[in-house]
Design an enzyme around this catalytic site. Sequence first.
Site, short mmCIF file in Angstrom:
data_model
loop_
_atom_site.label_atom_id
_atom_site.label_comp_id
_atom_site.label_asym_id
_atom_site.label_seq_id
_atom_site.Cartn_x
_atom_site.Cartn_y
_atom_site.Cartn_z
N TYR A 49 -24.48 -57.75 6.12
CA TYR A 49 -24.22 -59.03 5.42
C TYR A 49 -23.45 -59.98 6.33
CZ TYR A 49 -22.86 -62.27 1.71
OH TYR A 49 -22.68 -63.41 0.94
N LYS A 104 -24.75 -63.54 7.99
CA LYS A 104 -24.10 -64.80 7.62
C LYS A 104 -23.41 -65.47 8.82
CE LYS A 104 -25.04 -65.00 3.14
NZ LYS A 104 -25.79 -66.10 2.52
P1 NAD Z 1 -27.06 -64.00 -6.90
O1 NAD Z 1 -27.59 -62.67 -6.46
O2 NAD Z 1 -26.38 -64.07 -8.20
O3 NAD Z 1 -28.25 -65.06 -6.84
C1 NAD Z 1 -29.07 -65.15 -5.67
C2 NAD Z 1 -30.48 -65.52 -6.08
O4 NAD Z 1 -31.27 -65.51 -4.87
C3 NAD Z 1 -31.12 -64.49 -7.03
O5 NAD Z 1 -31.61 -65.14 -8.19
C4 NAD Z 1 -32.22 -63.86 -6.21
O6 NAD Z 1 -33.38 -63.50 -6.96
C5 NAD Z 1 -32.53 -64.97 -5.20
N1 NAD Z 1 -33.20 -64.44 -4.01
C6 NAD Z 1 -32.88 -63.30 -3.33
N2 NAD Z 1 -33.76 -63.11 -2.34
C7 NAD Z 1 -34.65 -64.13 -2.39
C8 NAD Z 1 -35.79 -64.47 -1.63
N3 NAD Z 1 -36.21 -63.71 -0.62
N4 NAD Z 1 -36.48 -65.60 -1.96
C9 NAD Z 1 -36.07 -66.38 -3.00
N5 NAD Z 1 -34.99 -66.10 -3.75
C10 NAD Z 1 -34.30 -64.98 -3.46
O7 NAD Z 1 -26.12 -64.51 -5.72
P2 NAD Z 1 -24.93 -65.60 -5.70
O8 NAD Z 1 -23.66 -64.88 -5.79
O9 NAD Z 1 -25.22 -66.74 -6.60
O10 NAD Z 1 -25.05 -66.07 -4.17
C11 NAD Z 1 -25.69 -67.24 -3.73
C12 NAD Z 1 -25.49 -67.38 -2.22
O11 NAD Z 1 -24.09 -67.42 -1.94
C13 NAD Z 1 -26.04 -66.19 -1.42
O12 NAD Z 1 -26.59 -66.64 -0.22
C14 NAD Z 1 -24.80 -65.33 -1.17
O13 NAD Z 1 -24.94 -64.52 -0.02
C15 NAD Z 1 -23.74 -66.40 -1.00
N6 NAD Z 1 -22.36 -65.91 -1.29
C16 NAD Z 1 -22.03 -65.35 -2.51
C17 NAD Z 1 -20.70 -64.96 -2.75
C18 NAD Z 1 -20.23 -64.42 -4.08
O14 NAD Z 1 -19.07 -63.98 -4.18
N7 NAD Z 1 -21.02 -64.41 -5.13
C19 NAD Z 1 -19.74 -65.12 -1.74
C20 NAD Z 1 -20.13 -65.65 -0.52
C21 NAD Z 1 -21.45 -66.06 -0.31
#
Ligand code: NAD
Length: 275
Positions: free
Chosen positions: A167, A171
């Site tokens: 991860y 990133k």
């Molecule tokens: P989440 O898993 O709740 O939602 C992510 C969405 O992306 C899901 O609906 C999933 O189906 C979709 N997805 C996954 N692979 C895909 C693909 N190949 N094509 C199209 N859609 C796809 O995640 P989140 O927590 O809302 O995270 C959103 C972004 O923020 C991500 O990039 C994640 O890495 C980043 N992020 C999240 C956090 C956190 O604490 N939640 C922290 C830092 C960064």
Amino acid sequence: MVRQLEADILATPSKGVALVTGAAQGMGKDIALRLASDGYDVAINDLPNKLELLKEVQSQIEATGKKSTILTADISIESKVKEMVESTVSQLGSLEVMVSNAGICTTKSMLEVDAEEWDRFFAINTRGTFLCYKYAAIQMIHQGRGGRIIGASSIASKRGWEMGSAYSGSKFAVRGLTQSAASELGRYGITVNTYAPGFIDTPMLADAANSVASGADRAVADKAWAGMAPLNRIGQTADVAGLVSFLASSESSFITGQSVSVVYSRRSPLRVIFS
Ligand code: NAD
């Protein structure tokens, strides 16, 4: 009075078109709704198995008086991303803001990650973001009016996480990509930035938390994670959507190549749990 307000909202001209990936849930959903309330028509993407959730998001966007279209696609596949951008333009008219939000996460020792899993992280988190940036930039250059490209990095893109090699690696690469893209695209009036969230309350965080702790341990883990943030709470999707709204706005026109942390992290998150 209410009817007049509704009529005023419906009459508000669109600010343009935004495309948000991974918009069925979590941050992507809230970002899509925020951009709609900011005045954008919004194309929403996610994987085909999230179609029902996408339909709910679409209804919520349309209730604000803005247009929306659903584009299911796996963002790691080049032909699908090209098609997704082309469909956004053919269905909503243009593309002013690309939010490459979709991503996946895991918490696993580096010693247990095999090459296939490593490649999957880079295919979705890094290649997917690259493809979204690339095809959005081609369209924005063609339009000749600049634009905003916004990606999802993470606090894990600024400091390598224990139990998060694939991860964090994927990133960190998004940050490098973002700086390069910003350098290349500035001449076209296109800015490129990422939001770098800490722990945000989404289905992704729930899955990650459940994989390292359950039951009473989970409550301890949640408390420890909240305690990592100086504000002593886990972030909410609105905390991120507000930042994306700013990065998409005219006020941010001189900000580019940045990965803006949503919160400062005191320590490596899993060390908090395991130590
Ligand atoms: P989440 O898993 O709740 O939602 C992510 C969405 O992306 C899901 O609906 C999933 O189906 C979709 N997805 C996954 N692979 C895909 C693909 N190949 N094509 C199209 N859609 C796809 O995640 P989140 O927590 O809302 O995270 C959103 C972004 O923020 C991500 O990039 C994640 O890495 C980043 N992020 C999240 C956090 C956190 O604490 N939640 C922290 C830092 C960064």
